[in-house]
Structure formats: structure tokens, C-alpha cells
Design a protein around this motif. Sequence first.
Motif, short mmCIF file in Angstrom:
data_model
loop_
_atom_site.label_atom_id
_atom_site.label_comp_id
_atom_site.label_asym_id
_atom_site.label_seq_id
_atom_site.Cartn_x
_atom_site.Cartn_y
_atom_site.Cartn_z
N GLN A 4 -113.56 24.18 -68.02
CA GLN A 4 -112.88 25.45 -68.26
C GLN A 4 -111.42 25.47 -67.79
OE1 GLN A 4 -114.78 29.01 -66.50
NE2 GLN A 4 -114.43 29.93 -68.51
N PHE A 5 -111.10 24.77 -66.72
CA PHE A 5 -109.75 24.84 -66.17
C PHE A 5 -108.97 23.53 -66.32
CE2 PHE A 5 -112.50 27.84 -63.92
CZ PHE A 5 -111.86 29.02 -64.23
N THR A 6 -109.40 22.68 -67.26
CA THR A 6 -108.71 21.40 -67.47
C THR A 6 -107.56 21.50 -68.46
OG1 THR A 6 -110.31 20.80 -69.19
CG2 THR A 6 -110.78 20.05 -66.94
N GLU A 7 -107.42 22.63 -69.12
CA GLU A 7 -106.36 22.80 -70.13
C GLU A 7 -104.99 22.46 -69.53
OE1 GLU A 7 -104.88 26.29 -73.26
OE2 GLU A 7 -106.12 26.81 -71.52
N GLY A 8 -104.28 21.56 -70.18
CA GLY A 8 -102.94 21.18 -69.72
C GLY A 8 -102.93 20.06 -68.71
N MET A 9 -104.08 19.65 -68.19
CA MET A 9 -104.10 18.54 -67.22
C MET A 9 -103.89 17.23 -67.96
SD MET A 9 -107.14 19.44 -64.51
CE MET A 9 -107.13 20.96 -63.55
N TYR A 64 -97.42 27.42 -68.52
CA TYR A 64 -98.05 26.13 -68.85
C TYR A 64 -99.46 26.04 -68.25
CZ TYR A 64 -98.88 21.06 -68.84
OH TYR A 64 -99.42 19.81 -69.02
N PHE A 65 -99.65 26.70 -67.12
CA PHE A 65 -100.91 26.58 -66.39
C PHE A 65 -101.89 27.70 -66.72
CE2 PHE A 65 -97.76 24.26 -63.92
CZ PHE A 65 -98.44 23.07 -63.68
N LYS A 66 -101.65 28.40 -67.79
CA LYS A 66 -102.57 29.46 -68.18
C LYS A 66 -103.93 28.87 -68.58
CE LYS A 66 -101.28 29.43 -73.09
NZ LYS A 66 -100.67 30.18 -74.18
N THR A 67 -104.95 29.72 -68.54
CA THR A 67 -106.26 29.37 -69.07
C THR A 67 -106.41 30.15 -70.37
OG1 THR A 67 -107.15 29.02 -66.84
CG2 THR A 67 -108.74 29.34 -68.62
N GLY A 68 -106.37 29.44 -71.48
CA GLY A 68 -106.34 30.09 -72.79
C GLY A 68 -107.66 30.75 -73.15
N GLU A 69 -107.63 31.56 -74.19
CA GLU A 69 -108.81 32.35 -74.57
C GLU A 69 -109.98 31.48 -75.02
OE1 GLU A 69 -109.86 36.61 -76.59
OE2 GLU A 69 -107.83 35.81 -76.72
N GLN A 70 -109.71 30.34 -75.62
CA GLN A 70 -110.82 29.48 -76.04
C GLN A 70 -111.53 28.84 -74.85
OE1 GLN A 70 -109.69 25.89 -78.13
NE2 GLN A 70 -107.61 26.01 -77.33
N TYR A 71 -110.88 28.84 -73.68
CA TYR A 71 -111.49 28.33 -72.45
C TYR A 71 -112.06 29.45 -71.58
CZ TYR A 71 -109.38 23.73 -73.29
OH TYR A 71 -109.05 22.52 -73.82
N ALA A 72 -111.56 30.65 -71.72
CA ALA A 72 -111.99 31.76 -70.87
C ALA A 72 -111.91 33.06 -71.65
CB ALA A 72 -111.13 31.83 -69.61
#
Length: 349
Positions: A52-57, A93-101
Motif C-alpha cells: 500500500q505505501f510502496t508507491e514512488g519507492m 511525490y510521497f502521496k499515497t494515491g487513490e488506487q493504493y488507498a
Amino acid sequence: MKFKPSLLPIGIGSLPHVDPYEACRIILNYFPESPYWPQLPLRSPKEGMLVQFTEGMPGFVMEDEKFYFNTPFNPNSEWERFYEVYFNEDLDYFKTGEQYASGLHTLLRLLKDRRPIFVKGQITGPITLGLGISDEKKIPILYDPNLREMILKSIAMKAKWQETQFRNITPDSKSIIFFDEPLLSSYGSISMNLGSNEIIEYLKKSIYELKDLSGIHICGATDWSIIMKMGINVIHFDAYRFFPNMLAYTKELKEFLLSGGAIGWGIVPSEEEYLKVESLSTLIANFEEKIDLLFREGIPFEILLENSFISQSCGLSSLSEELAEKALKLTSELSKKLREKFKLLGQYR
């Protein structure tokens, strides 16, 4: 911590729903003063706890339901971009997008016309994320110094982004970001090759960007003396099954509470077999028995009441939607009955 929760109800992330609006509707119905955003792992693999929180890593790879990190610095362009935005403090850049949350973004929309006392968010903590995901060689990423530093920076900034969203939507409300660390219940076992100083260091690096309140959720037995040294404001524990473990740390707990910390009582069970047989009256008796034991160990009763939240023992995604709603309803009713009994209604500060 200046905020005194005075037995307000609090929720632990996950629910079994796939419709974020329905999940948020239920939360706002039972927790209007203290809502939280629902994590919905059954909706999509991207909403699972580890992804869930890997977006952008940089270097993260997801193939179907398999996921891992490439050894740093591969691909190099992603790592260059990551450090560029980090040092420029590009929070977007470090947001958690809607498809993840989806639950987070839905709750943010629904909060625009509300003024709760506080709003709770959550993020997977560095120990659980770092030991739960491996690189392509199947080595947990927490043991690679470059990958570890990257996830510590990412978690800190993603937590800050989440806090900022709450501040923008509900500027008059307190916000609290919980770091979910179920793997810390393995501390001291052969499966966790980490010392106490390392755990404290990694957790401190994850919370330092927050301006408001921070919390930690561990749904098993652990060494609570370590957790109480890391500067966290709220400790959530499974008071239903693992209360004896917390009772072993009453000296440290007393110091933690007297210095302004708070505890979240996970007194409403999240397991189907227990939840089916519990009622409001049995939970009231359970809570009163356990809080009396802490009082007998020398923790002032008023401090215990003012510095406590009422909650579920863990996330509810393994339950049916009906049982999950029962857990939230019991949490809300238990909080209200206890606040009425101890004359704490409206005494949040």
C-alpha cells in the motif's frame, strides 16, 4: 502529549469491505468524533499492507501478486529521481494515491463538512515493511543499508503527507498517524535479527517529520519498554488477549503515561470466535477488571482514564462485513458507556 483522549473510540485500519464509501459511512456513523480511514485489502492487491505505501519507492517491482525490490541502485533513474524530490522536500511525490488507498481519499472527501475532535491515519511501519518485503535475492530489504535508508525516508515523508492532508481538510482537528508494526511481536525471537537500539533508531527516523500526534499498533506480545523510549505519543496494544504482557511493564507504562503518553486499549476482539460471544456488558467488566489491575500497580486512576482510547484488538479485514460492523458498534458503545460512568463526556483536551 497535550491531548487527553478520555476514552474516545479509535479504529484499527483494515475492514473487509470493497466499497470505500460504504466503509467510510460505517466508520463515520460509529466514530463521528474520531474517524479513521479504512484500509481495504480485499479490494485490490495494491491495498495490501505491504504494498500500500510502496508507491514512488525506487526499484519496487510488482508482478501479478508477487512483489520485491531490485537491489539498489536499479534502475538508477528512479533512485536519482527519489533523492532529488526528497532533498527538494517535494511532498506531493510521497502521496499515497487513490488506487493504493481508496479509503483514505474517500474519507478526505467526506470530511470536508465535518469537524471531528481528531482524525486517525496509518502507515506500515519500517520494521514490518522492511522485514516483510525482500529484494530479488529474497533478502529482507531492512538488512540492505541503502534500501533501508530509502524506506525510512519514504515512510517518514508519506506519514507527513498524510498528516498534511488531514490538516488541510480539518484544520481544527487533531491528527494522529499510527505506524502499524505487527512484526515487532517477534522481537527477541530467532526470526528477527535486530537489537533494541536499531528498532528505536528506525522508528524515530520514521516519525520525526510529524508535527501532530504519532501512534504505534502492535497486535501481540512485545518488549514495551523499547517502544516507550522512541518518542511515540500513543501505544495501541491487544488488551483482549495480551494484557498480561503489558502488565509486566507497569513501571515503564506509569512513566510513559505520567510524561503525557496515551494507550489504546484493544479490548474489543477482532477474532470471529471471540467477537461472536462478547457483549457490551462483558466488555465493560473486562475493561474494568484490567484497568483496576494497573491501578493496583500504582498508576493513578485518573491518568489511566484520561490517557486512554478504546479500540479493537487488531484490524477487521478477516471478518465478515456484519461482524466487522459489530466490532465497531461495540467499540463505540463501550466508549460511550465508560465515558458516561466515569463522567468523561466532552472532556477531551
